[in-house]
Design a protein around this motif. Sequence first.
Motif, PDB file in Angstrom:
ATOM      1  N   PHE A  25      -8.374  -1.713  -8.560  1.00  0.00           N
ATOM      2  CA  PHE A  25      -8.188  -2.985  -7.854  1.00  0.00           C
ATOM      3  C   PHE A  25      -7.074  -2.879  -6.809  1.00  0.00           C
ATOM      4  O   PHE A  25      -7.213  -3.371  -5.686  1.00  0.00           O
ATOM      5  N   ASN A  26      -5.963  -2.257  -7.191  1.00  0.00           N
ATOM      6  CA  ASN A  26      -4.848  -2.126  -6.253  1.00  0.00           C
ATOM      7  C   ASN A  26      -5.234  -1.304  -5.026  1.00  0.00           C
ATOM      8  O   ASN A  26      -4.854  -1.624  -3.900  1.00  0.00           O
ATOM      9  N   VAL A  27      -6.002  -0.234  -5.261  1.00  0.00           N
ATOM     10  CA  VAL A  27      -6.380   0.651  -4.161  1.00  0.00           C
ATOM     11  C   VAL A  27      -7.363  -0.024  -3.218  1.00  0.00           C
ATOM     12  O   VAL A  27      -7.187  -0.014  -1.999  1.00  0.00           O
ATOM     13  N   ILE A  28      -8.403  -0.653  -3.767  1.00  0.00           N
ATOM     14  CA  ILE A  28      -9.411  -1.223  -2.873  1.00  0.00           C
ATOM     15  C   ILE A  28      -8.911  -2.483  -2.176  1.00  0.00           C
ATOM     16  O   ILE A  28      -9.458  -2.887  -1.155  1.00  0.00           O
ATOM     17  N   SER A  29      -7.843  -3.085  -2.692  1.00  0.00           N
ATOM     18  CA  SER A  29      -7.274  -4.238  -1.988  1.00  0.00           C
ATOM     19  C   SER A  29      -6.674  -3.815  -0.655  1.00  0.00           C
ATOM     20  O   SER A  29      -6.484  -4.632   0.236  1.00  0.00           O
ATOM     21  N   VAL A  30      -6.381  -2.515  -0.508  1.00  0.00           N
ATOM     22  CA  VAL A  30      -5.855  -1.983   0.747  1.00  0.00           C
ATOM     23  C   VAL A  30      -6.961  -1.327   1.572  1.00  0.00           C
ATOM     24  O   VAL A  30      -7.009  -1.459   2.790  1.00  0.00           O
ATOM     25  N   LEU A  31      -7.882  -0.649   0.901  1.00  0.00           N
ATOM     26  CA  LEU A  31      -8.875   0.154   1.620  1.00  0.00           C
ATOM     27  C   LEU A  31     -10.005  -0.659   2.228  1.00  0.00           C
ATOM     28  O   LEU A  31     -10.704  -0.181   3.106  1.00  0.00           O
ATOM     29  N   GLY A  32     -10.254  -1.871   1.758  1.00  0.00           N
ATOM     30  CA  GLY A  32     -11.215  -2.705   2.448  1.00  0.00           C
ATOM     31  C   GLY A  32     -12.558  -2.880   1.785  1.00  0.00           C
ATOM     32  O   GLY A  32     -13.556  -3.074   2.469  1.00  0.00           O
TER      33      GLY A  32
END
Length: 731
Positions: free
Chosen positions: A160-167
């Motif tokens: 969740f943390n990663v995809i909140s940045v990656l789009g």
Amino acid sequence: MEQAEKLLVKVNGNRFFSREQDLLSKYIDLVKTESLLELANTLEETIFSLTFIQLNQEIEIIEAYIQFLYEVSKTTEGKENIQLLLSAKKILIILADLYEQNGCVGIAFDYLVKVINPNFNHLDRDKVKIDADYNTFKLAMDFEIEHSRTIFLHYCSTYFNVISVLGHTLEEAIETYQYSSIYARKENVEEIDIKYWCSVSSILFKSKNDTLHRVVSILIDLHRGEHNASRRFMIIEALLRNTLISPREKATLFKEARNLKVYGINNVIKKALKFWSFSLISPVNAPHVRESFLELLKFIIEAYPDKVQQRLQKTRFSWVINEMISQLLSREYYYKLAFELAFRWQTNEIGRRIEVPNDRLYIVAIATMEPNKCWYLIKLGNSIQLKKFESKGTYSEFASKKNKIESSWLAMLEEKESHEPVLPGNPDIQRENSEEYLDSFRSVYCLDKLIETVTSLKPFNSVQIFELSAANVPIQSFLSKSFNGEIPISLLNSSEAKRQRELKKALFWINPDQSLYMAEKERDAILFILREKGIDMNNIIMRYANECTKEEFLELYSDPSIDLIWISGHGERDSDNPQRSSLKISSSEEIFLSDLANLSIPGKELGRRLVVLNMCETASVYIRYNSMDFLSISSVLTNEYQSVLGHMWPTHYLTSATFGSLLFLLLMEEKNWSHAISKAQYIISKGSTEIVKYFRQIYPEGELEILDRIQNQQSIEMEIIANWGSSTYSC
């Protein structure tokens, strides 16, 4: 066992483990005796004992151990098989979490992909979903393997943390939440449960749907019942960034957050939240805002002495600066304070009062603060104004054109049209694509209105630009073209650039990997100009092709007598892990940004030297977190003692050689480096005929093969922005 033998060979040659002989012996014994679960536990302990810099240095051997565990698991069955798989996956999840915390979300995603398939070596974000490996985790929980639930939730929270940045899309996040939330507790919680609910909030915080309401309700209940300071702080941070929490509730939470005793990364977050809290107070208390801002910036500088790691953390926490500046720009009275904070954040200036030359125009570009608008904060002397121009196109439309020119993928979280992945390939620099890119760039960034505004403010003697949310766009070269190369224009990176040195001694490092045959023509042009100028060749160090070695380059880079370092070759940006961005420095060697960044610059008492990186992607921005340009190679290497020229995207070999030849000629003609570079950007934008004409005005006679190539290579059109727009100059 063959796999074990291969691993032991690798271990024995490794730097970190070779230094720790006792630890090395332990690993060898564990591999030989196939004590695999203990091996996994020991590896986990080792990872946590490393600094982030050491982790990057030793990641290859760590991955070899993980691969070893995966390979051995293939020879087992049932519960033993699942235990080994889970141990390997746990280590990959830990790596993903560590890289995410340190701002390298692309690499973090890579490790999440490897949890599903350890042989995955390439990002494929459009196809990878968490449920691809859901059965392995479920089987582990069915077997009642210890910690299987917490490992699964750790995977989910990091995801969740990663995809909140990656789009990634909101729908995908909700889908993942729906089948993972049944394993997350709401009572009698462990730390991983809190981390899970907070990370769900991080991906949903801009929406106002039923799922977000449920998650916020859970977080509020957890906050009421939690007594551990670190856990309470984690919950408070998640609630503060949520749109469902009222300003009054946030004020109460801010007050509590400031009084909690926390450690590590939470200390940075705490100072960021303290600073952010002042954006909710009206009227703004300027002294408190400045004080808490400086406290945050100073803490990051002191806590992260490694330059790249420090910039990764500044990138990660740029959201809080953007939030505050947005608030300050809502009232004209605070424009100067907004400029000061942006200036200090960009330049790391924490000490002196900000005093800038009265005859220098500053432009802060803010393209993503408000949909369909482009803001510019413009300062000249004591005058400062904010311009909010109406964009004619959308940022996602511009991104699609930009992706073709750069062979990149720029995704905006709030613009779904940009979420379609662009696979790596060769840049498409055909005239049609280049013209579409330029038209879209002008429309979205409102460049004609900017030029009109800036022109009305004359006279000024120089221009410095920086973007609040850097997006790898050629504002500098566009302004150089618009002002006919008459005004020195540069990107702001240092608060007080020292006087530039006289270029007496130079190092030229040309075609080090022997793959750019046009670099020879650039070298010949440079030598021709040097001879015509009567330069003492004893002050010129020229290395070409197989003469280049990494050892000598590092030695010469530290030579205080060298005023100009000129490298023409291959540069490579790593958009997922900026520390691994690199320069090819010989036929078989490269030097990484993590090494370059911490090399000392000699001869500081002599003033500021010039570094020319006539190499692809050396000024290419790390586009994450709506941050400034902190992590391009050129920006990292720029400081008060060193100015750097680089390129934002891959350039054609003839374009690069032409630009290099023209730039060196102008550096010999102009006293001011910035003026020479602006003039070079302008002349190359006029096309091949004007480039040759300018050379021949200065040198009517003499054989210059680069000019013949420019005239005869009709397929390369210098006047299109793909060819003239890539260079940037930072000082």
